[in-house]
Design a protein around this motif. Structure first.
Motif, PDB file in Angstrom:
ATOM      1  N   GLU A   1       1.233  -1.671   0.274  1.00  0.00           N
ATOM      2  CA  GLU A   1       0.245  -0.191  -0.075  1.00  0.00           C
ATOM      3  C   GLU A   1       1.111   1.350   0.599  1.00  0.00           C
ATOM      4  N   GLY A   2       0.467   2.160  -1.089  1.00  0.00           N
ATOM      5  CA  GLY A   2       1.287   3.125  -1.028  1.00  0.00           C
ATOM      6  C   GLY A   2       0.428   5.070  -1.064  1.00  0.00           C
ATOM      7  N   GLY A   3       1.498   5.986  -1.455  1.00  0.00           N
ATOM      8  CA  GLY A   3       0.133   7.093  -1.722  1.00  0.00           C
ATOM      9  C   GLY A   3      -0.926   7.430  -0.799  1.00  0.00           C
ATOM     10  N   GLY A   4      -1.449   8.098  -1.316  1.00  0.00           N
ATOM     11  CA  GLY A   4      -2.799   8.756  -0.568  1.00  0.00           C
ATOM     12  C   GLY A   4      -2.705   9.438   0.249  1.00  0.00           C
ATOM     13  N   TYR A   5      -2.943  11.186  -0.181  1.00  0.00           N
ATOM     14  CA  TYR A   5      -3.246  12.239   0.853  1.00  0.00           C
ATOM     15  C   TYR A   5      -4.789  12.487   1.300  1.00  0.00           C
ATOM     16  N   ASN A   6      -5.640  11.493   1.557  1.00  0.00           N
ATOM     17  CA  ASN A   6      -6.611  11.557   2.289  1.00  0.00           C
ATOM     18  C   ASN A   6      -6.476  10.736   3.213  1.00  0.00           C
TER      19      ASN A   6
END
Length: 171
Positions: A75-80
């Motif tokens: 899992e990675g990324g995501g800014y929420n």
């Protein structure tokens, strides 16, 4: 592959499945699958500009599990932070073979606006992905995989023409 702003579940799936099928056929002797599933592709992400839902995101992971190979899910990324928590919980449940109810049980410390695991797209941006473009690009990628050619961005340049901020396929 180039993905345009506003891509939705159906458009993404229409390219993901045939291209990944070809990749898996080409590398059929693979020992394992390493799949990075960034939550920044979900609708409502602060930096992402896609309209993927948790269900659409999960369908990609589900498709990969059908190859019956050992799988490392990153899992990675995501800014929420709400999207990230939902995404990783939802996809972890898939690989563990556990189905989650969409309505999560209430807890005093949640503090979120709702208690749903899966939500409809939050973004109202229109998709700039057109089925004819996807068909041409998918076929191009699949042909290159079949011939053993590398797929760097420079190999796509004769196939693409730049127009402002959006790349369009030449027809």
């Amino acid at each position: 592959m180039i993905v345009y702003d506003g891509i939705d579940d159906d458009s993404y799936k229409s390219v993901f499945k045939p291209v990944i099928t070809k990749v898996m056929e080409k590398y059929r002797d693979a020992f394992a699958i390493v799949m990075q599933c960034g939550a920044d592709s979900l609708s409502g992400d602060r930096l992402g500009c896609f309209n993927l839902t948790l269900k659409g995101h999960r369908k990609c992971v589900e498709f990969m599990t059908k190859w019956n190979l050992p799988m490392l899910l990153l899992e990675g990324g995501g800014y929420n932070k709400r999207n990230v928590a939902r995404c990783w919980t939802y996809e972890t449940s898939l690989v563990l073979g556990t189905e989650l109810a969409n309505k999560l049980p209430y807890k005093d410390y949640y503090g979120y606006e709702d208690y749903l695991c899966s939500r409809p797209p939050a973004s109202s941006s229109l998709s700039e992905n057109f089925s004819q473009q996807w068909i041409h690009l998918s076929l191009f990628v699949i042909e290159n995989l079949s011939s053993g050619l590398s797929l760097s961005s420079s190999s796509l340049s004769p196939f693409m023409a730049s127009s402002g901020n959006v790349l369009h396929l030449d027809t």
